[in-house]
Design an enzyme around this catalytic site. Structure first.
Site, PDB file in Angstrom:
ATOM      1  N   ASP A   1     -10.309  -2.948  -5.168  1.00 45.23           N
ATOM      2  CA  ASP A   1      -9.287  -2.108  -4.555  1.00 45.23           C
ATOM      3  C   ASP A   1      -9.379  -0.797  -5.218  1.00 45.23           C
ATOM      4  O   ASP A   1      -9.054  -0.969  -6.448  1.00 45.23           O
ATOM      5  CB  ASP A   1      -7.713  -2.934  -4.451  1.00 45.23           C
ATOM      6  CG  ASP A   1      -6.940  -1.967  -3.841  1.00 45.23           C
ATOM      7  OD1 ASP A   1      -7.449  -1.056  -3.234  1.00 45.23           O
ATOM      8  OD2 ASP A   1      -5.769  -2.492  -3.918  1.00 45.23           O
TER       9      ASP A   1
ATOM     10  N   SER B   1       0.852  -1.094  -0.148  1.00 46.97           N
ATOM     11  CA  SER B   1      -0.053   0.048   0.109  1.00 46.97           C
ATOM     12  C   SER B   1       0.832   1.137  -0.027  1.00 46.97           C
ATOM     13  O   SER B   1       1.809   1.480  -0.965  1.00 46.97           O
ATOM     14  CB  SER B   1      -0.900   0.033   1.256  1.00 46.97           C
ATOM     15  OG  SER B   1      -2.072   0.874   1.087  1.00 46.97           O
TER      16      SER B   1
ATOM     17  N   HIS C   1      -8.297  -4.786  -0.853  1.00 45.69           N
ATOM     18  CA  HIS C   1      -7.043  -4.281  -0.262  1.00 45.69           C
ATOM     19  C   HIS C   1      -6.699  -4.691   1.107  1.00 45.69           C
ATOM     20  O   HIS C   1      -7.540  -4.565   1.913  1.00 45.69           O
ATOM     21  CB  HIS C   1      -7.210  -2.720  -0.201  1.00 45.69           C
ATOM     22  CG  HIS C   1      -6.034  -1.830  -0.147  1.00 45.69           C
ATOM     23  ND1 HIS C   1      -5.165  -1.292  -0.898  1.00 45.69           N
ATOM     24  CD2 HIS C   1      -5.648  -1.349   1.062  1.00 45.69           C
ATOM     25  CE1 HIS C   1      -4.107  -0.909  -0.339  1.00 45.69           C
ATOM     26  NE2 HIS C   1      -4.261  -0.869   0.888  1.00 45.69           N
TER      27      HIS C   1
END
Length: 357
Positions: A297, A143, A327
């Site tokens: 996501d 991320s 995610h």
């Protein structure tokens, strides 16, 4: 509403940081791995050293955790578990970095922290101290950490002081650009679990400033000034996404915003914050990449477009697209938050590392 929203965010960040604290585990070594908290270049790191005797020099990975540049810690159970397993299963040294967080420390501070740790670690004297093969070091992150890993890999190309070349970059559902926050993946996954569009916009804006005017402009996708129009070629999803991901979406091109925001907060136009904005010539020099993207996501298209651009620039890319994933799915590999999906994704990530690092 701005006040309520701000209270909402402060509340959200506090709650999220509380979860971070609850998730924290003490530094403990086990029969396979020696774990210590130390500092590299005055930045705190958690260091994982395998206990079994190496057959020759070891490989190594520098890891950057996720959390939207505002949250997260190397000591969280999920990150500790992942680092420990990579260290043990690959007989690798893992350096997990506790960079300073926004909004207290906005861009470029988190980037500078992870960069200085990586640069410190890549010195031949440090590598030899830990028995690391200089030809087998990679950077990785998930991320916001994937964003930092991509940015570090790019910045190292320009640094004449660094002689060691990275063997690989591992980007797990990375955030790679804040230019266009109305990609198909942002539209399709507006309110999907773990990372909604509004939360991602919040993270992006807080990375640069707590001034709500940037967040408001980003939320309506009107934050890029006309003089930066040339950058949109690097994030043009009508060209960079496969047909299946474009389906049902029409590309309209940018709506430009005020130049004042970009002058005051130039970070969102900086490749150190938005690695997708790097030129093709720069991308062509990068090490092989492993990119994981998840269908459900908001950040899906960032990773897909980067994979496409890297390939076009001649870089060897393994792009794993998980059609059933959301995610953060890779975190779900230890009790009480375990999913078969998390184990499957983690295992293919470790397998790639084993074959390519």
């Amino acid at each position: 509403s701005a006040a309520v929203d701000l209270l909402g965010l402060m509340h959200y960040m506090k709650v999220m940081r509380l979860i971070t604290v609850i998730e924290m585990v003490a530094v403990t070594s086990d029969e396979n791995v020696t774990v210590t908290d130390t500092e590299f270049n005055n930045v705190p790191v958690r260091l994982y050293l395998p206990r079994r005797a190496p057959d020759g020099l070891r490989r190594a990975m520098v890891y950057f955790h996720g959390g939207g540049w505002c949250l997260g810690d190397t000591g969280m159970k999920s990150y500790d578990h992942m680092s420990r397993r990579v260290s043990n299963e690959l007989n690798a040294v893992v350096v997990s970095v506790n960079y300073r967080l926004a909004p207290e420390h906005p861009f470029p501070v988190p980037f500078e922290d992870v960069y200085s740790v990586t640069k410190f670690f890549l010195q031949s004297s440090v590598l030899s101290q830990y028995g690391v093969d200089p030809a087998r070091v990679g950077v990785a992150g998930d991320s916001a950490g994937g964003n930092l890993a991509a940015a570090v890999a790019q910045q190292l190309l320009e640094d004449a002081e660094v002689k060691t070349k990275l063997k690989a970059q591992i980007l797990l559902y990375p955030a790679l650009q804040a230019l266009d926050l109305d990609l198909p993946s942002y539209r399709d996954n507006d309110n999907k679990p773990l990372l909604s569009k509004s939360l991602m916009v919040r993270f992006w804006s807080e990375y640069f400033t707590s001034d709500p005017s940037l967040r408001e402009a980003m939320a309506s996708n009107r934050h890029v000034p006309a003089e930066s129009a040339h950058l949109f070629q690097f994030v043009n999803w009508s060209r960079l996404l496969p047909a299946g991901m474009r389906a049902g979406h029409a590309y309209t091109g940018p709506t430009f915003g005020s130049a004042r925001l970009a002058r005051r907060y130039p970070g969102f136009l900086d490749p150190r914050a938005a690695p997708l904005l790097a030129s093709d010539a720069r991308l062509s020099l990068l090490p092989p990449a492993y990119i994981l993207t998840c269908e459900h996501d908001v950040l899906r298209d960032d990773g897909v477009m980067y994979a496409q651009r890297l390939r076009a620039a001649g870089v060897r890319v393994t792009h794993q697209h998980a059609r059933d994933a959301f995610h953060g799915a890779l975190m779900f590999i230890s009790w009480p938050f375990e999913l078969a999906l998390g184990h499957r994704l983690f295992n293919s990530y470790v397998q790639w590392l084993n074959e390519n690092l």
